[in-house]
Design an enzyme around this catalytic site. Structure first.
Site, PDB file in Angstrom:
ATOM      1  N   PHE A 190      54.742  48.190  62.063  1.00 46.91           N
ATOM      2  CA  PHE A 190      53.826  48.849  61.140  1.00 46.91           C
ATOM      3  C   PHE A 190      54.522  50.105  60.594  1.00 46.91           C
ATOM      4  CE2 PHE A 190      50.258  51.876  60.600  1.00 46.91           C
ATOM      5  CZ  PHE A 190      49.353  51.106  59.887  1.00 46.91           C
ATOM      6  N   ASN A 233      46.991  54.730  67.835  1.00 45.27           N
ATOM      7  CA  ASN A 233      46.581  54.291  66.499  1.00 45.27           C
ATOM      8  C   ASN A 233      46.525  52.766  66.596  1.00 45.27           C
ATOM      9  OD1 ASN A 233      46.148  53.802  63.803  1.00 45.27           O
ATOM     10  ND2 ASN A 233      48.310  54.084  63.235  1.00 45.27           N
ATOM     11  N   PRO A 234      45.405  52.231  67.096  1.00 50.62           N
ATOM     12  CA  PRO A 234      45.362  50.777  67.332  1.00 50.62           C
ATOM     13  C   PRO A 234      45.091  50.010  66.036  1.00 50.62           C
ATOM     14  CG  PRO A 234      43.258  51.771  67.924  1.00 50.62           C
ATOM     15  CD  PRO A 234      44.143  52.897  67.431  1.00 50.62           C
TER      16      PRO A 234
HETATM   17  C1  LIG Z   1      48.453  50.160  63.661  1.00 54.06           C
HETATM   18  S1  LIG Z   1      49.908  49.797  64.564  1.00 54.06           S
HETATM   19  C2  LIG Z   1      50.376  51.455  65.034  1.00 54.06           C
HETATM   20  C3  LIG Z   1      51.832  51.622  65.305  1.00 54.06           C
HETATM   21  C4  LIG Z   1      52.245  53.100  65.496  1.00 54.06           C
HETATM   22  N1  LIG Z   1      51.606  53.677  66.661  1.00 54.06           N
HETATM   23  C5  LIG Z   1      51.873  53.901  64.265  1.00 54.06           C
HETATM   24  O1  LIG Z   1      50.934  54.710  64.322  1.00 54.06           O
HETATM   25  O2  LIG Z   1      52.527  53.707  63.222  1.00 54.06           O
HETATM   26  C6  LIG Z   1      49.258  49.124  66.067  1.00 54.06           C
HETATM   27  C7  LIG Z   1      50.280  48.763  67.126  1.00 54.06           C
HETATM   28  O3  LIG Z   1      49.565  48.281  68.272  1.00 54.06           O
HETATM   29  C8  LIG Z   1      50.225  47.144  68.809  1.00 54.06           C
HETATM   30  N2  LIG Z   1      49.210  46.354  69.520  1.00 54.06           N
HETATM   31  C9  LIG Z   1      48.279  45.520  69.009  1.00 54.06           C
HETATM   32  N3  LIG Z   1      47.514  45.008  69.990  1.00 54.06           N
HETATM   33  C10 LIG Z   1      47.968  45.539  71.153  1.00 54.06           C
HETATM   34  C11 LIG Z   1      47.599  45.388  72.523  1.00 54.06           C
HETATM   35  N4  LIG Z   1      46.594  44.607  72.882  1.00 54.06           N
HETATM   36  N5  LIG Z   1      48.292  46.081  73.446  1.00 54.06           N
HETATM   37  C12 LIG Z   1      49.329  46.890  73.096  1.00 54.06           C
HETATM   38  N6  LIG Z   1      49.720  47.066  71.815  1.00 54.06           N
HETATM   39  C13 LIG Z   1      49.056  46.410  70.860  1.00 54.06           C
HETATM   40  C14 LIG Z   1      50.834  46.457  67.602  1.00 54.06           C
HETATM   41  O4  LIG Z   1      51.911  45.629  67.994  1.00 54.06           O
HETATM   42  C15 LIG Z   1      51.248  47.657  66.754  1.00 54.06           C
HETATM   43  O5  LIG Z   1      52.561  48.066  67.059  1.00 54.06           O
END
Ligand SMILES: C[S@@+](CC[C@H](N)C(=O)[O-])C[C@H]1O[C@@H](n2cnc3c(N)ncnc32)[C@H](O)[C@@H]1O
Length: 291
Positions: A97, A197-198
């Site tokens: 992302f 930031n999910p």
């Molecule tokens: C919106 S992106 C945010 C990435 C980064 N923290 C940013 O703010 O740019 C969400 C991230 O959460 C990860 N993700 C999604 N579901 C997840 C889960 N169940 N456990 C851990 N990570 C997860 C995704 O792979 C992605 O990298």
């Protein structure tokens, strides 16, 4: 022998701007300038200060390729391969992302709190992607002990590469797995700050996303489920077992999700929950305290 035609900056920028405009790219001139600056290794100011300077063949070819990729709506940041975030320049590609400015506010609030904490606070970034949150904390709060998780192994590769390039690899522990379950059990009850930031886009909004997002950014980084709050709620349920007494969970969310998340935080027994605005004054961050 026929002389090689000379292609100068205004000609190349004019062609690229029109081509991008025809392909509905927003801010086509700015995109053209940034791509030409990237392909020539010159700054945008240099492009304007020396418009007659010829652009060598290899750079012209690289520029044409970059403009075509952008016309296919690939994000500019993936083409140039980097994105600035607070004090860091991060490598990004389609495995992660692209960090957004809203998230810089989450870090701003977190850095204030972490900076005021005593000793070596334990900080966890859940869903680290490029590592933007975790690596900013490493850089701005050197006393913090920082862990980051992601469910996607390819995203963790990028976070690891960013840590190495920024010489911060010694400050950050990366863990693969689902939310907080990825952490070693020894951190249970010892995390002072959990930041995230999910993914928070609801399924029904998927088709309305710009092509740059829908067709290029990782699906798992965007999509949460039918309401968009599914990942937040799971994290809010898991966090109390991992937080230290008085520990805090800070999450970014969509503007229209915060009232619901505040209500759920109270139902789940978080004694304090508060919402903070982003740079545009829109509520985007929820902070809750446990114990
Ligand atoms: C919106 S992106 C945010 C990435 C980064 N923290 C940013 O703010 O740019 C969400 C991230 O959460 C990860 N993700 C999604 N579901 C997840 C889960 N169940 N456990 C851990 N990570 C997860 C995704 O792979 C992605 O990298």
């Amino acid at each position: 022998m026929k002389a090689e035609p000379v292609y100068e900056t205004p000609l190349l920028l004019g062609w690229a701007t029109q081509y991008l405009e025809r392909n509905r790219v927003a801010k086509p001139r700015l995109n053209a300038e940034l791509l030409l600056a990237h392909c020539t290794g010159r700054s945008r100011v240099h492009l304007y200060a020396y418009p007659d300077e010829p652009v060598p063949k290899g750079q012209r070819e690289a520029f044409a390729l970059a403009v075509r990729r952008r016309a296919l709506r690939e994000p500019l940041q993936y083409i140039v391969g980097s994105k600035g975030f607070r004090y860091l320049d991060l490598v990004v590609d389609r495995r992660v992302f692209i960090p957004r400015p809203e998230t810089e506010m989450l870090v701003e609030r977190a850095v204030q709190l972490i900076g005021a904490a005593r000793g070596h606070p334990v900080v966890v970034d859940v869903g680290t992607g490029s590592g933007c949150i975790a690596l900013s904390v490493c850089r701005e709060c050197p006393a913090a002990v920082v862990h980051a998780t992601d469910i996607c192994g390819r995203a963790l590769e990028v976070a690891r590469e960013n840590a190495r390039r920024l010489s911060l690899e010694g400050c950050l522990a990366l863990h693969g797995g689902d939310l907080l379950h990825a952490l070693p059990g020894s951190l249970s009850g010892r995390c002072d700050f959990i930041l995230s930031n999910p993914p928070y886009i609801r399924e029904s909004d998927y088709m309305g996303l710009p092509p740059e997002v829908r067709e290029h950014e990782p699906y798992r980084s965007l999509m949460a489920g039918p309401t968009g709050c599914e990942v937040h709620l799971r994290l809010m349920e898991q966090a109390p077992s991992w937080l230290s007494p008085g520990g805090r969970l800070l999450m970014e969310a969509g503007e229209d999700q915060l009232d619901f998340l505040l209500m759920r935080a109270r139902h789940m027994g978080y004694p304090e929950a508060e919402v903070f605005p982003d740079l545009n004054g829109r509520p985007r961050i929820i902070e809750m305290r446990w114990g």
